[in-house]
Design a protein around this motif. Sequence first.
Motif, short mmCIF file in Angstrom:
data_model
loop_
_atom_site.label_atom_id
_atom_site.label_comp_id
_atom_site.label_asym_id
_atom_site.label_seq_id
_atom_site.Cartn_x
_atom_site.Cartn_y
_atom_site.Cartn_z
N ASP A 16 1.01 -0.84 0.36
CA ASP A 16 0.04 0.41 0.03
C ASP A 16 0.72 1.35 -0.52
OD1 ASP A 16 -2.37 -2.36 0.47
OD2 ASP A 16 -2.81 -0.74 2.25
N THR A 17 1.35 1.18 0.61
CA THR A 17 2.98 2.56 0.16
C THR A 17 3.36 2.97 -0.46
OG1 THR A 17 3.17 1.91 2.84
CG2 THR A 17 4.35 3.31 2.75
N LYS A 20 0.92 4.48 -3.20
CA LYS A 20 0.73 5.71 -1.93
C LYS A 20 1.83 6.51 -2.50
CE LYS A 20 -1.08 8.22 0.81
NZ LYS A 20 -1.48 8.59 2.21
N TYR A 23 1.87 6.87 -6.48
CA TYR A 23 0.66 7.44 -6.87
C TYR A 23 1.28 8.57 -6.51
CZ TYR A 23 -3.59 10.20 -5.98
OH TYR A 23 -4.23 11.01 -6.31
N TYR A 46 -4.73 4.74 -8.67
CA TYR A 46 -5.01 4.72 -7.96
C TYR A 46 -6.15 4.30 -6.92
CZ TYR A 46 -4.07 5.93 -3.09
OH TYR A 46 -3.76 6.32 -1.45
N LYS A 50 -5.76 1.14 -4.84
CA LYS A 50 -5.02 1.70 -3.63
C LYS A 50 -4.86 0.48 -2.42
CE LYS A 50 -9.16 3.53 -1.82
NZ LYS A 50 -10.22 5.00 -1.53
N ASP A 51 -6.29 -0.70 -1.76
CA ASP A 51 -5.27 -1.20 -1.31
C ASP A 51 -5.95 -2.48 -1.25
OD1 ASP A 51 -8.39 -1.24 -1.28
OD2 ASP A 51 -8.34 0.22 0.47
#
Length: 111
Positions: A16-17, A20, A23, A46, A50-51
């Motif tokens: 996730d990091t 992000k 993005y 994104y 994103k998750d």
Amino acid sequence: MNSPYQILGVTERASDTEIKQAYLQLVKDNPPDRDQQRFRQIQQAYETIKDDDSRLRYALFHWPGIEFDELLGHAFKQEGVTKPMPADDFLKLLSTISIDKTLAKNFIKPS
């Protein structure tokens, strides 16, 4: 058509990091006042991955070149579908989906 992973420049195993960070860097490099279409493409990519839940949804329901409604129409022989897909072919198509184990753990809860 580029996948969300390609648009953001990350691998399918990215955290996730990492997603992000990629993005945010792309948004910084491609502000909406410079190229609004590219900015929207980055935002959409994104939002798609994103998750964990979003990536699982993408892995399960995104098949390049196949319209999901058309696939369901073939599977359930809805009206308007001229050539229903044989059940065996539909099952073979579904079996080609590969799900990353880290994504699957959120989908399949132990009993």
